[in-house]
Design an enzyme around this catalytic site. Structure first.
Site, PDB file in Angstrom:
ATOM      1  N   GLN A   1       7.270  19.987   8.250  1.00 42.54           N
ATOM      2  CA  GLN A   1       7.746  21.299   8.789  1.00 42.54           C
ATOM      3  C   GLN A   1       6.395  21.570   9.324  1.00 42.54           C
ATOM      4  O   GLN A   1       6.489  22.700  10.491  1.00 42.54           O
ATOM      5  CB  GLN A   1       8.360  22.089   7.889  1.00 42.54           C
TER       6      GLN A   1
ATOM      7  N   GLN B   1       7.867  20.247  16.926  1.00 44.92           N
ATOM      8  CA  GLN B   1       8.104  18.597  17.045  1.00 44.92           C
ATOM      9  C   GLN B   1       9.288  18.017  16.302  1.00 44.92           C
ATOM     10  O   GLN B   1      10.110  17.686  17.186  1.00 44.92           O
ATOM     11  CB  GLN B   1       7.136  17.830  16.163  1.00 44.92           C
TER      12      GLN B   1
ATOM     13  N   HIS C   1       0.720  14.508   4.585  1.00 49.49           N
ATOM     14  CA  HIS C   1       1.473  12.970   5.857  1.00 49.49           C
ATOM     15  C   HIS C   1       1.755  12.687   4.443  1.00 49.49           C
ATOM     16  O   HIS C   1       2.697  11.649   3.695  1.00 49.49           O
ATOM     17  CB  HIS C   1       0.126  12.055   5.563  1.00 49.49           C
TER      18      HIS C   1
ATOM     19  N   LEU D   1      -5.784  10.143   6.957  1.00 49.81           N
ATOM     20  CA  LEU D   1      -4.726  11.020   6.271  1.00 49.81           C
ATOM     21  C   LEU D   1      -4.737  11.754   5.122  1.00 49.81           C
ATOM     22  O   LEU D   1      -6.233  12.010   4.228  1.00 49.81           O
ATOM     23  CB  LEU D   1      -3.614   9.851   5.406  1.00 49.81           C
ATOM     24  N   HIS D   2      -3.794  12.658   4.650  1.00 48.75           N
ATOM     25  CA  HIS D   2      -3.956  14.447   4.278  1.00 48.75           C
ATOM     26  C   HIS D   2      -2.976  13.738   3.450  1.00 48.75           C
ATOM     27  O   HIS D   2      -2.022  13.301   3.680  1.00 48.75           O
ATOM     28  CB  HIS D   2      -4.962  15.342   4.535  1.00 48.75           C
TER      29      HIS D   2
HETATM   30  P1  AMP Z   1       0.050  13.585  12.073  1.00 47.03           P
HETATM   31  O1  AMP Z   1      -0.443  12.627  12.142  1.00 47.03           O
HETATM   32  O2  AMP Z   1      -0.614  15.014  12.930  1.00 47.03           O
HETATM   33  O3  AMP Z   1       0.748  13.105  13.489  1.00 47.03           O
HETATM   34  O4  AMP Z   1       1.465  13.878  11.739  1.00 47.03           O
HETATM   35  C1  AMP Z   1       2.073  13.195  11.461  1.00 47.03           C
HETATM   36  C2  AMP Z   1       3.566  13.391  10.582  1.00 47.03           C
HETATM   37  O5  AMP Z   1       2.583  14.775   9.187  1.00 47.03           O
HETATM   38  C3  AMP Z   1       4.092  14.803  11.341  1.00 47.03           C
HETATM   39  O6  AMP Z   1       5.423  14.683  10.931  1.00 47.03           O
HETATM   40  C4  AMP Z   1       3.616  15.443  10.518  1.00 47.03           C
HETATM   41  O7  AMP Z   1       4.277  16.836  10.908  1.00 47.03           O
HETATM   42  C5  AMP Z   1       2.756  15.715   9.303  1.00 47.03           C
HETATM   43  N1  AMP Z   1       2.217  16.592   9.060  1.00 47.03           N
HETATM   44  C6  AMP Z   1       1.233  16.853   9.428  1.00 47.03           C
HETATM   45  N2  AMP Z   1       0.251  18.249   8.484  1.00 47.03           N
HETATM   46  C7  AMP Z   1       1.268  18.280   7.963  1.00 47.03           C
HETATM   47  C8  AMP Z   1       1.413  19.177   6.545  1.00 47.03           C
HETATM   48  N3  AMP Z   1       0.397  20.290   6.180  1.00 47.03           N
HETATM   49  N4  AMP Z   1       2.493  19.331   5.533  1.00 47.03           N
HETATM   50  C9  AMP Z   1       3.290  17.935   5.846  1.00 47.03           C
HETATM   51  N5  AMP Z   1       3.539  17.252   7.056  1.00 47.03           N
HETATM   52  C10 AMP Z   1       2.623  17.328   7.128  1.00 47.03           C
END
Ligand code: AMP
Length: 300
Positions: free
Chosen positions: A169, A174, A54, A50-51
């Site tokens: 976004q 996706q 998320h 997580l960052h």
């Molecule tokens: P992931 O763990 O990369 O599959 O991302 C999980 C969710 O977090 C997805 O809906 C991503 O679009 C969202 N997400 C990932 N990085 C960001 C970001 N920098 N800003 C906003 N949402 C994000």
């Protein structure tokens, strides 16, 4: 918040680490009383590590829903055979702590066999333009990537039964594909898309940013800089092409060869000739050192 008397993890919105629920039945049991009582359920699907991107989704869910569920699952079916499934970063202990601190009520962190039992033979696929361009282009990740995404998200919707599901976004294509799936299959869920969260210098936050060596981390900022230049020039000169040229110059200056840099209708992802009056998505993907990065901007 007491989710269910049969659910030992009850409460939440403390600062304790969130409890991981591994099984589909256990998760449904945990949510049963909330559902019975008509409390709203928000779902934040993630692949973990997580960052703040998320966590911004969690904050939105926490503000709008009674119960917040986060899923942590590195979904194998959305990775191509030559992609980074094996080395994808994982740190569940840290994720559970951050999720708990952010007010997640339940973390659903199943193993692969729980979601893909032996003999699994069903997939959900959005066909056509939405999944065959940009990341869905066979030269890029291919439509199989989105088949993996829509299959896992459909399963999560069926397992959790959320009222609202939160997506970033950052992954604009996706989000568009999932909205299409929800409309086409009548999932009773509202899809909410939250803005991209960035590092101080503009780099879009991503779990994959850990792959960047320091020199590549410095170059990677060219992606967001290119998109900002694109938006600024397109508006200032009333020309999409001028915007795209400005973006290409920024990328070239950082010695980044984009996998794609394209402008498309933000909703349908159809090609656009110029500024149409409708929102235009400008999306970029590029390999920077060991990381394949994506980013985008919407020109309103
Ligand atoms: P992931 O763990 O990369 O599959 O991302 C999980 C969710 O977090 C997805 O809906 C991503 O679009 C969202 N997400 C990932 N990085 C960001 C970001 N920098 N800003 C906003 N949402 C994000």
């Amino acid at each position: 918040m007491n989710l269910d008397s049969s659910f030992p993890g009850d409460i939440v919105t403390t600062n304790a680490a969130a409890r991981a629920v591994r099984g589909v039945d256990e998760l449904r049991a945990a949510l049963a009383s909330a559902r019975r009582e008509g409390r709203s359920i928000g779902l934040v699907p993630t692949m973990g590590f997580l960052h703040d991107g998320h966590l911004s989704l969690v904050r939105a869910a926490r503000a709008e829903c009674d119960v917040v569920v986060m899923s942590l699952f590195v979904n194998p079916t959305q990775f191509g055979p030559n992609e980074d499934l094996d080395r994808y970063p994982r740190d569940e202990e840290r994720d559970l702590r951050l999720a708990g601190e952010a007010g997640v009520d339940v973390v659903f962190a199943p193993g692969v066999a729980e979601l893909y039992p032996d003999g699994a033979a069903t997939a959900v696929e959005v066909t056509g333009n939405l999944t065959s361009v940009l990341d869905g282009d066979p030269e890029s990740r291919g439509a199989g990537h989105f088949r993996g995404v829509t299959t896992i998200v459909a399963k999560l919707f069926n397992i959790v039964g959320p009222d609202v599901a939160y997506f970033g976004q950052k992954d604009a294509q996706q989000a568009a594909v999932i909205k299409r799936m929800v409309r086409d299959l009548d999932f009773p869920v509202q899809v909410q898309v939250e803005p991209t969260v960035r590092e101080a210098d503009g780099l879009a936050m991503s779990s994959r940013n850990v792959y960047l060596e320091p020199a590549d981390r410095a170059r990677a900022v060219a992606l967001s800089r290119a998109l900002a230049a694109c938006e600024q020039q397109a508006i200032a000169r009333d020309s999409l092409e001028a915007g795209l040229d400005a973006a290409r110059i920024e990328l070239a200056a950082a010695a980044i060869e984009p996998e794609y840099l394209e402008a498309r209708d933000a909703e349908t992802l159809e090609p656009v000739e110029g500024l149409t009056g409708r929102p235009i998505l400008v999306a970029v993907a590029a390999k920077v050192g060991g990381a394949r990065l994506i980013d985008n901007v919407v020109i309103e």
